[in-house]
Design a protein around this motif. Structure first.
Motif, PDB file in Angstrom:
ATOM      1  N   ALA A  35     -11.036   3.927  -1.687  1.00  0.00           N
ATOM      2  CA  ALA A  35     -10.105   2.797  -1.773  1.00  0.00           C
ATOM      3  C   ALA A  35      -9.493   2.518  -0.407  1.00  0.00           C
ATOM      4  O   ALA A  35      -9.454   1.364   0.045  1.00  0.00           O
ATOM      5  CB  ALA A  35      -9.015   3.086  -2.808  1.00  0.00           C
ATOM      6  N   ARG A  36      -9.030   3.564   0.257  1.00  0.00           N
ATOM      7  CA  ARG A  36      -8.442   3.392   1.599  1.00  0.00           C
ATOM      8  C   ARG A  36      -9.490   2.844   2.570  1.00  0.00           C
ATOM      9  O   ARG A  36      -9.242   1.879   3.300  1.00  0.00           O
ATOM     10  CB  ARG A  36      -7.902   4.723   2.093  1.00  0.00           C
ATOM     11  CG  ARG A  36      -7.092   4.697   3.404  1.00  0.00           C
ATOM     12  CD  ARG A  36      -7.864   4.822   4.713  1.00  0.00           C
ATOM     13  NE  ARG A  36      -8.875   5.828   4.746  1.00  0.00           N
ATOM     14  CZ  ARG A  36      -8.688   7.090   5.142  1.00  0.00           C
ATOM     15  NH1 ARG A  36      -7.517   7.501   5.552  1.00  0.00           N
ATOM     16  NH2 ARG A  36      -9.712   7.940   5.146  1.00  0.00           N
ATOM     17  N   ASP A  37     -10.681   3.439   2.585  1.00  0.00           N
ATOM     18  CA  ASP A  37     -11.721   2.992   3.506  1.00  0.00           C
ATOM     19  C   ASP A  37     -12.108   1.545   3.250  1.00  0.00           C
ATOM     20  O   ASP A  37     -12.364   0.785   4.190  1.00  0.00           O
ATOM     21  CB  ASP A  37     -12.949   3.903   3.417  1.00  0.00           C
ATOM     22  CG  ASP A  37     -12.702   5.275   4.037  1.00  0.00           C
ATOM     23  OD1 ASP A  37     -11.660   5.472   4.687  1.00  0.00           O
ATOM     24  OD2 ASP A  37     -13.567   6.153   3.853  1.00  0.00           O
ATOM     25  N   GLY A  60     -15.633  -3.858  -1.551  1.00  0.00           N
ATOM     26  CA  GLY A  60     -14.410  -3.231  -1.044  1.00  0.00           C
ATOM     27  C   GLY A  60     -13.254  -3.422  -2.007  1.00  0.00           C
ATOM     28  O   GLY A  60     -12.534  -2.484  -2.348  1.00  0.00           O
ATOM     29  N   ALA A  61     -13.080  -4.657  -2.459  1.00  0.00           N
ATOM     30  CA  ALA A  61     -12.022  -4.951  -3.435  1.00  0.00           C
ATOM     31  C   ALA A  61     -12.302  -4.235  -4.755  1.00  0.00           C
ATOM     32  O   ALA A  61     -11.385  -3.748  -5.414  1.00  0.00           O
ATOM     33  CB  ALA A  61     -11.912  -6.449  -3.657  1.00  0.00           C
ATOM     34  N   SER A  62     -13.567  -4.153  -5.123  1.00  0.00           N
ATOM     35  CA  SER A  62     -13.933  -3.495  -6.384  1.00  0.00           C
ATOM     36  C   SER A  62     -13.597  -2.010  -6.357  1.00  0.00           C
ATOM     37  O   SER A  62     -13.144  -1.453  -7.358  1.00  0.00           O
ATOM     38  CB  SER A  62     -15.429  -3.690  -6.661  1.00  0.00           C
ATOM     39  OG  SER A  62     -15.709  -5.054  -6.866  1.00  0.00           O
ATOM     40  N   LEU A  63     -13.796  -1.360  -5.212  1.00  0.00           N
ATOM     41  CA  LEU A  63     -13.475   0.071  -5.120  1.00  0.00           C
ATOM     42  C   LEU A  63     -11.964   0.304  -5.166  1.00  0.00           C
ATOM     43  O   LEU A  63     -11.500   1.267  -5.785  1.00  0.00           O
ATOM     44  CB  LEU A  63     -14.096   0.680  -3.858  1.00  0.00           C
ATOM     45  CG  LEU A  63     -15.616   0.759  -3.879  1.00  0.00           C
ATOM     46  CD1 LEU A  63     -16.159   1.144  -2.502  1.00  0.00           C
ATOM     47  CD2 LEU A  63     -16.109   1.742  -4.943  1.00  0.00           C
ATOM     48  N   LEU A  64     -11.192  -0.579  -4.555  1.00  0.00           N
ATOM     49  CA  LEU A  64      -9.734  -0.477  -4.657  1.00  0.00           C
ATOM     50  C   LEU A  64      -9.304  -0.692  -6.109  1.00  0.00           C
ATOM     51  O   LEU A  64      -8.487   0.065  -6.644  1.00  0.00           O
ATOM     52  CB  LEU A  64      -9.049  -1.505  -3.750  1.00  0.00           C
ATOM     53  CG  LEU A  64      -7.524  -1.559  -3.845  1.00  0.00           C
ATOM     54  CD1 LEU A  64      -6.898  -0.228  -3.459  1.00  0.00           C
ATOM     55  CD2 LEU A  64      -6.992  -2.689  -2.974  1.00  0.00           C
ATOM     56  N   ARG A  65      -9.877  -1.679  -6.762  1.00  0.00           N
ATOM     57  CA  ARG A  65      -9.541  -1.971  -8.162  1.00  0.00           C
ATOM     58  C   ARG A  65      -9.917  -0.789  -9.064  1.00  0.00           C
ATOM     59  O   ARG A  65      -9.164  -0.418  -9.966  1.00  0.00           O
ATOM     60  CB  ARG A  65     -10.256  -3.240  -8.615  1.00  0.00           C
ATOM     61  CG  ARG A  65      -9.908  -3.685 -10.013  1.00  0.00           C
ATOM     62  CD  ARG A  65     -10.574  -5.033 -10.319  1.00  0.00           C
ATOM     63  NE  ARG A  65     -10.243  -5.513 -11.622  1.00  0.00           N
ATOM     64  CZ  ARG A  65      -9.165  -6.215 -11.929  1.00  0.00           C
ATOM     65  NH1 ARG A  65      -8.300  -6.503 -10.981  1.00  0.00           N
ATOM     66  NH2 ARG A  65      -8.942  -6.626 -13.151  1.00  0.00           N
ATOM     67  N   LEU A  66     -11.066  -0.185  -8.818  1.00  0.00           N
ATOM     68  CA  LEU A  66     -11.497   0.963  -9.605  1.00  0.00           C
ATOM     69  C   LEU A  66     -10.481   2.105  -9.482  1.00  0.00           C
ATOM     70  O   LEU A  66     -10.108   2.735 -10.477  1.00  0.00           O
ATOM     71  CB  LEU A  66     -12.885   1.419  -9.134  1.00  0.00           C
ATOM     72  CG  LEU A  66     -13.566   2.531  -9.904  1.00  0.00           C
ATOM     73  CD1 LEU A  66     -13.776   2.167 -11.369  1.00  0.00           C
ATOM     74  CD2 LEU A  66     -14.914   2.862  -9.251  1.00  0.00           C
ATOM     75  N   LEU A  88       0.826  -1.209   0.000  1.00  0.00           N
ATOM     76  CA  LEU A  88       0.000   0.000   0.000  1.00  0.00           C
ATOM     77  C   LEU A  88       0.863   1.264   0.000  1.00  0.00           C
ATOM     78  O   LEU A  88       0.553   2.234  -0.684  1.00  0.00           O
ATOM     79  CB  LEU A  88      -0.961   0.001   1.184  1.00  0.00           C
ATOM     80  CG  LEU A  88      -2.120  -0.958   1.020  1.00  0.00           C
ATOM     81  CD1 LEU A  88      -2.953  -1.008   2.289  1.00  0.00           C
ATOM     82  CD2 LEU A  88      -2.991  -0.585  -0.152  1.00  0.00           C
ATOM     83  N   PHE A  89       1.968   1.242   0.746  1.00  0.00           N
ATOM     84  CA  PHE A  89       2.866   2.384   0.738  1.00  0.00           C
ATOM     85  C   PHE A  89       3.403   2.640  -0.666  1.00  0.00           C
ATOM     86  O   PHE A  89       3.426   3.771  -1.148  1.00  0.00           O
ATOM     87  CB  PHE A  89       4.024   2.180   1.725  1.00  0.00           C
ATOM     88  CG  PHE A  89       5.043   3.277   1.653  1.00  0.00           C
ATOM     89  CD1 PHE A  89       4.778   4.509   2.237  1.00  0.00           C
ATOM     90  CD2 PHE A  89       6.242   3.100   0.983  1.00  0.00           C
ATOM     91  CE1 PHE A  89       5.704   5.541   2.151  1.00  0.00           C
ATOM     92  CE2 PHE A  89       7.165   4.124   0.893  1.00  0.00           C
ATOM     93  CZ  PHE A  89       6.890   5.350   1.481  1.00  0.00           C
ATOM     94  N   SER A 141      -4.575   1.118   7.576  1.00  0.00           N
ATOM     95  CA  SER A 141      -5.025   2.451   7.188  1.00  0.00           C
ATOM     96  C   SER A 141      -3.812   3.294   6.816  1.00  0.00           C
ATOM     97  O   SER A 141      -2.676   2.953   7.154  1.00  0.00           O
ATOM     98  CB  SER A 141      -5.771   3.117   8.346  1.00  0.00           C
ATOM     99  OG  SER A 141      -6.302   4.363   7.938  1.00  0.00           O
ATOM    100  N   TRP A 142      -4.025   4.375   6.117  1.00  0.00           N
ATOM    101  CA  TRP A 142      -2.994   5.338   5.783  1.00  0.00           C
ATOM    102  C   TRP A 142      -3.661   6.683   5.590  1.00  0.00           C
ATOM    103  O   TRP A 142      -4.864   6.767   5.373  1.00  0.00           O
ATOM    104  CB  TRP A 142      -2.197   4.919   4.542  1.00  0.00           C
ATOM    105  CG  TRP A 142      -2.993   4.871   3.271  1.00  0.00           C
ATOM    106  CD1 TRP A 142      -3.164   5.871   2.359  1.00  0.00           C
ATOM    107  CD2 TRP A 142      -3.746   3.761   2.759  1.00  0.00           C
ATOM    108  NE1 TRP A 142      -3.963   5.462   1.322  1.00  0.00           N
ATOM    109  CE2 TRP A 142      -4.332   4.165   1.546  1.00  0.00           C
ATOM    110  CE3 TRP A 142      -3.979   2.463   3.217  1.00  0.00           C
ATOM    111  CZ2 TRP A 142      -5.138   3.323   0.784  1.00  0.00           C
ATOM    112  CZ3 TRP A 142      -4.776   1.624   2.453  1.00  0.00           C
ATOM    113  CH2 TRP A 142      -5.341   2.062   1.255  1.00  0.00           C
ATOM    114  N   LYS A 143      -2.872   7.732   5.699  1.00  0.00           N
ATOM    115  CA  LYS A 143      -3.395   9.079   5.450  1.00  0.00           C
ATOM    116  C   LYS A 143      -3.521   9.271   3.946  1.00  0.00           C
ATOM    117  O   LYS A 143      -2.563   9.068   3.214  1.00  0.00           O
ATOM    118  CB  LYS A 143      -2.471  10.138   6.040  1.00  0.00           C
ATOM    119  CG  LYS A 143      -2.535  10.225   7.536  1.00  0.00           C
ATOM    120  CD  LYS A 143      -1.715  11.408   8.038  1.00  0.00           C
ATOM    121  CE  LYS A 143      -1.686  11.416   9.544  1.00  0.00           C
ATOM    122  NZ  LYS A 143      -2.645  12.307  10.118  1.00  0.00           N
TER     123      LYS A 143
END
Length: 190
Positions: free
Chosen positions: A126-128, A54-60, A8-9, A137-139
């Motif tokens: 994506a983070r959420d 959740g995975a779909s929003l990260l992929r988007l 993620l970083f 989590s990350w900023k």
């Protein structure tokens, strides 16, 4: 879990570098202080209804960032002046969650109209999504501007791996973006 955090970083670093604006986690502190809670509530509801979302929003988000940078160009519908990215070979029947993003945008507009970009909404969602599914989590650095155009040809140019890719092809495409095989697995199969 440590590998996931490293991935993620790397992703956040790559995507932040794709924007020319000065990004900050405090970008909306004065103009839209409820943006994070508003996005989170819609994402939480969507993931509660369907965990896969959740995975779909990260992929988007990553499909958006791979083409022209993190500019929400993947959300744009076709117009008379351009054909958007939604129907590109690697996106067609592969990315989803547009209805969730529309719902988020509607709720955000209700609390602070005309302030928050769709590109930032994608990054926060994506983070959420990752957090709600049990990841770290990350900023989220904010201040992205939305694209006013999209490019079917850029999306079809080979930067996004299509769903029909072989393992070797997937590894090569992610490597070309500075991402490892582990990064690829996290982004493709979270």
């Amino acid at each position: 879990m440590a590998t996931f955090s490293v991935v993620l970083f790397i992703i956040v670093t790559l995507f932040i570098g794709s924007s020319s604006a000065k990004l900050s986690p405090n970008f909306y502190d004065k103009t839209c202080p409820k943006v994070f809670s508003t996005v989170k509530s819609v994402v939480h509801s969507a993931v509660a209804k369907e965990k896969r979302m959740g995975a779909s929003l990260l992929r988007l988000h990553f499909h958006d960032c791979f083409v022209q940078g993190c500019d929400a160009s993947v959300l744009l519908d076709d117009t008379s002046s351009f054909t958007g990215e939604k129907t590109a070979r690697p996106n067609n029947n592969s990315i989803r969650g547009f209805n969730v993003v529309d719902n988020i945008k509607s709720k955000v507009e209700a609390v602070c109209p005309g302030v928050v970009s769709c590109a930032d909404i994608l990054a926060i969602a994506a983070r959420d999504s990752v957090v709600i599914l049990g990841g770290p989590s990350w900023k989220v650095k904010l201040g992205r501007r939305d694209s006013k155009s999209a490019s079917l040809s850029a999306a079809n140019s080979g930067v996004i791996p299509p769903p029909t890719s072989t393992l070797t092809n997937l590894k090569n495409r992610f490597k070309a973006r500075g991402l490892s095989t582990k990064d690829m697995v996290v982004l493709s199969g979270i």
